[in-house]
Design a protein around this motif. Structure first.
Motif, short mmCIF file in Angstrom:
data_model
loop_
_atom_site.label_atom_id
_atom_site.label_comp_id
_atom_site.label_asym_id
_atom_site.label_seq_id
_atom_site.Cartn_x
_atom_site.Cartn_y
_atom_site.Cartn_z
N GLU A 111 0.81 -1.23 0.00
CA GLU A 111 0.00 0.00 0.00
C GLU A 111 0.84 1.27 0.00
N ARG A 112 2.04 1.18 0.58
CA ARG A 112 2.87 2.38 0.71
C ARG A 112 3.93 2.51 -0.39
N LEU A 113 3.85 1.61 -1.40
CA LEU A 113 4.83 1.69 -2.49
C LEU A 113 4.55 2.87 -3.42
N HIS B 144 10.33 -4.58 8.87
CA HIS B 144 10.36 -4.77 10.33
C HIS B 144 9.19 -4.09 11.02
N HIS B 145 8.18 -3.65 10.24
CA HIS B 145 7.04 -2.98 10.85
C HIS B 145 6.04 -3.98 11.41
N ILE B 146 5.62 -3.73 12.62
CA ILE B 146 4.69 -4.63 13.32
C ILE B 146 3.33 -4.67 12.61
N TYR C 280 -4.31 15.59 6.48
CA TYR C 280 -3.09 15.77 7.26
C TYR C 280 -2.30 14.47 7.33
N LYS C 281 -0.98 14.61 7.25
CA LYS C 281 -0.10 13.47 7.52
C LYS C 281 0.23 13.55 9.00
N VAL C 282 0.03 12.45 9.69
CA VAL C 282 0.20 12.42 11.14
C VAL C 282 1.40 11.57 11.52
N SER C 283 2.23 12.07 12.40
CA SER C 283 3.35 11.31 12.97
C SER C 283 3.14 11.23 14.47
N MET C 284 3.31 10.05 15.01
CA MET C 284 3.16 9.91 16.47
C MET C 284 4.40 9.23 17.08
N ARG C 285 4.71 9.64 18.30
CA ARG C 285 5.80 9.01 19.04
C ARG C 285 5.32 8.76 20.46
N SER C 286 5.82 7.70 21.09
CA SER C 286 5.44 7.49 22.48
C SER C 286 6.63 6.95 23.27
N GLY D 140 -5.93 3.75 9.41
CA GLY D 140 -5.43 3.32 8.09
C GLY D 140 -3.92 3.41 7.93
N GLY D 141 -3.19 3.69 9.00
CA GLY D 141 -1.73 3.79 8.91
C GLY D 141 -1.07 2.61 9.59
N GLY D 142 0.12 2.83 10.11
CA GLY D 142 0.84 1.75 10.76
C GLY D 142 2.16 2.23 11.32
N GLY D 143 3.04 1.29 11.64
CA GLY D 143 4.35 1.65 12.17
C GLY D 143 4.76 0.74 13.31
N HIS D 144 5.39 1.33 14.30
CA HIS D 144 5.90 0.59 15.46
C HIS D 144 5.20 1.05 16.73
N VAL D 145 5.44 0.32 17.83
CA VAL D 145 4.80 0.66 19.10
C VAL D 145 5.12 2.12 19.51
N ARG D 146 6.36 2.53 19.32
CA ARG D 146 6.76 3.87 19.77
C ARG D 146 6.84 4.92 18.66
N ALA D 147 6.65 4.52 17.43
CA ALA D 147 6.72 5.48 16.31
C ALA D 147 5.80 5.00 15.20
N ALA D 148 4.80 5.79 14.89
CA ALA D 148 3.87 5.36 13.85
C ALA D 148 3.26 6.57 13.17
N GLY D 149 2.54 6.32 12.09
CA GLY D 149 1.93 7.42 11.36
C GLY D 149 0.74 6.99 10.54
N CYS D 150 0.00 7.99 10.07
CA CYS D 150 -1.15 7.72 9.22
C CYS D 150 -1.53 9.02 8.51
#
Ligand code: 5GP
Ligand code: MN
Length: 338
Positions: free
Chosen positions: A98-100, A118-120, A274-280, A294-304
């Motif tokens: 989907e992200r290609l 390596h994305h969960i 909006y493009k969203v970036s999240m960190r925890s 509808g996005g994805g990523g890792h436990v501590r860094a993800a986006g949508c």
């Protein structure tokens, strides 16, 4: 430690049997490629050229951010995707299909599709899927698949920079003892790692620094200061002469604020988009939040990518974050207590 798997022969023997006959190979990564994505593509590009000397190897990626132009092979990257070519094999790195982006039809058309990530949140989109979520980066995962004697300085540099970017220069919790061991093996090639990291990770243009300052100044804390959010509009981007590639790192800065569990950064990509970036810090699984939208990523860094007004998007995200943190507003709590 077992013998590292030879990428081509290993994949061959285990899951598909005709890679040794490959005459044309393509490599692609996600839209708005980051350090790990660009470097993984370059590392595999250099590797495949050695592993498959008779084959043509093409790399498809959106134009990489300027600092990566210090890496060998970057000039060979194709940013024009409209090709009718049917590749013998296509490697999708650091993402699912989907992200290609515009490379998706080329990937779909390929005779063999290999997905390495390596994305969960990636469930695997290839005929062969090598998804290892405990790896710090796709670059680290690729290195483990390579035959050590084929690794040269160009590959080593790309793998090193890829790992460094996805680990925040060996700072994030995805850095494992093995990550450090690999970094040590790579440093033996003798390249100027310090300069590479400075140029590709820390150095910012004046305008990038200004927009970061502006975003930090405009940040707001909420949920008893456990969350922080900031937004950059298209008008701001125009004013500071910057694009999406210039906004990397802002969300990490926000996450660095003491007491913050979760940081959200958004930039406007279109009307009500909006493009969203999240960190925890780990107390919120931001991959789970991103997947809900509808996005994805890792436990501590993800986006949508989210549609709606800025405030609606914050409300929708904070509902999910609050549920994970078990947070209830004082107002709501006192109401229910009445
Ligand atoms: P960043 O916030 O730096 O753009 O991304 C953080 C992490 O989330 C990266 O690993 C990135 O690949 C992933 N990510 C960001 N945006 C998206 C998205 O829209 N979809 C998916 N599946 N992953 C994303
Ligand atoms: Mn990555």
């Amino acid at each position: 430690m077992g013998k590292p798997l030879n990428l081509i022969r290993g994949v061959n023997m285990k899951r598909i049997d005709d890679l040794k006959n490959v005459k044309t190979a393509a490599i692609g990564g996600h839209m708005r490629p980051d350090g790990d994505c660009v470097c993984s593509c370059l590392a595999l590009y250099h590797y495949l050229k050695k592993e498959l000397p008779g084959a043509r190897v093409d790399v498809y990626l959106e134009e990489p951010p300027a600092p990566f132009h210090v890496l060998e092979g970057i000039e060979d990257i194709k940013s024009e995707f409209n090709t009718d070519e049917t590749y013998d094999v296509f490697f999708a790195l650091d993402c699912n299909d989907e992200r290609l982006g515009d490379a998706l039809p080329v990937f779909r058309r390929a005779k063999r599709r290999v997905n390495i990530d390596h994305h969960i949140s990636n469930t695997g989109c290839g005929d062969v899927n090598i998804i290892e979520t405990e790896k710090s980066s796709t670059a680290e995962l690729l290195y483990e698949l390579m035959e050590p004697e084929l690794v040269d300085e160009a590959i080593a540099k790309a793998v090193y920079v890829g790992i460094a970017h996805d680990t925040g220069v060996f700072r994030y919790s995805n850095t494992s003892p093995r990550t450090m061991q690999i970094a040590a093996e790579l440093l033996k090639f003798g390249f100027d790692f310090s300069k590479l990291i400075e140029e590709t990770f820390y150095e910012k243009t004046y305008f990038q620094t200004q927009i970061m300052g502006r975003a930090i100044l405009g940040s707001v804390r909420f949920m008893d200061d456990r969350c922080i959010v900031s937004m950059v509009s298209r008008r701001m981007m125009e004013f500071y002469c910057v694009g999406p590639k210039d906004l990397d790192g802002i969300v990490n800065y926000l996450q660095g604020v003491r007491g913050v569990d979760c940081a959200i950064f958004m930039y406007e990509t279109g009307t009500l988009e909006y493009k969203v970036s999240m960190r925890s810090n780990g107390s919120v699984n931001v991959a789970e939040v991103a997947v809900k939208f509808g996005g994805g990523g890792h436990v501590r860094a993800a986006g949508c990518t989210m549609n709606g007004t800025y405030h609606d998007n914050i409300n929708n995200l904070s509902r999910e974050i609050a549920a994970q943190l078990g947070w209830e507003s004082t107002r709501r709590t006192s109401k229910t207590q009445q």
